[in-house]
Design a protein around this motif. Structure first.
Motif: not given
Length: 181
Positions: A99-107, A110-115, A84-85
């Motif tokens: 200061p923050m860093a954020r990892l994001r999976v969207s769409g 991609n979210c389906y592939r994360l399940l 996934l991206n």
């Protein structure tokens, strides 16, 4: 100032999380997400096709920027394991915010592939409630790709899940938002 330089120098000698076997990293990641992850959905009132309302799923982990290396390793694992991206953004806080860093999976794709990550390595804390609602939203959208009369009904169901996900975050668990569990 010397303490910060010493800390930065020592960080590069810490072992890489990616040296862990895949199963160990999977369990570690689910535990980490229990504490730091966020399962979300965003309602765009005029962002969908034909200028209709649309819901977009997201998963994110936000950390202080000096812990950004952990996000790099998580990103590498997710992209390699689940194809996934995901991206990492940095924001610089103002005032008392660091200061923050954020990892994001969207769409949806991609979210389906994360399940599978959270099915194989289940969440154990309150975040599991968020995940179950988020997963139901993803599966509802993924299960019906054809355009039909049922599309409006499906969107209504997705909208209910979107608001339920927000309510769980506010109140703590499903029973408090009127769902049977």
């Amino acid at each position: 100032m010397a303490e910060k330089v010493l800390l930065k120098e020592n960080l590069k000698f810490l072992p890489s999380l990616n040296l862990l076997p895949e199963v160990a990293f999977g369990y570690w990641l689910s535990g980490f997400v229990d504490g730091e992850g966020c399962f979300q959905s965003q309602l765009n009132l005029f962002g969908g096709k034909r200028n209709r309302p649309a819901i977009q799923p997201r998963f994110s982990i936000s950390l202080r920027i000096d812990d950004g290396r952990v996000l790099d390793e998580i990103k590498s694992f997710l992209e390699r394991t689940y194809e996934l991206n995901c991206n990492i953004n940095t924001t610089y806080g103002q005032g008392k915010y660091a200061p923050m860093a954020r990892l994001r999976v969207s769409g949806w794709k991609n979210c389906y592939r994360l399940l599978p990550q959270f099915e194989r390595f289940p969440l154990k804390a309150k975040k599991a409630f968020d995940y179950e609602i988020w997963k139901e939203l993803i599966l509802l959208a993924h299960g019906q790709k054809e355009r039909s009369r049922r599309e409006n009904r499906r969107f209504e169901d997705m909208l209910k899940l979107h608001f339920c996900l927000g309510a769980v975050k506010l109140y703590g668990n499903k029973k408090e938002v009127g769902q049977d569990g």
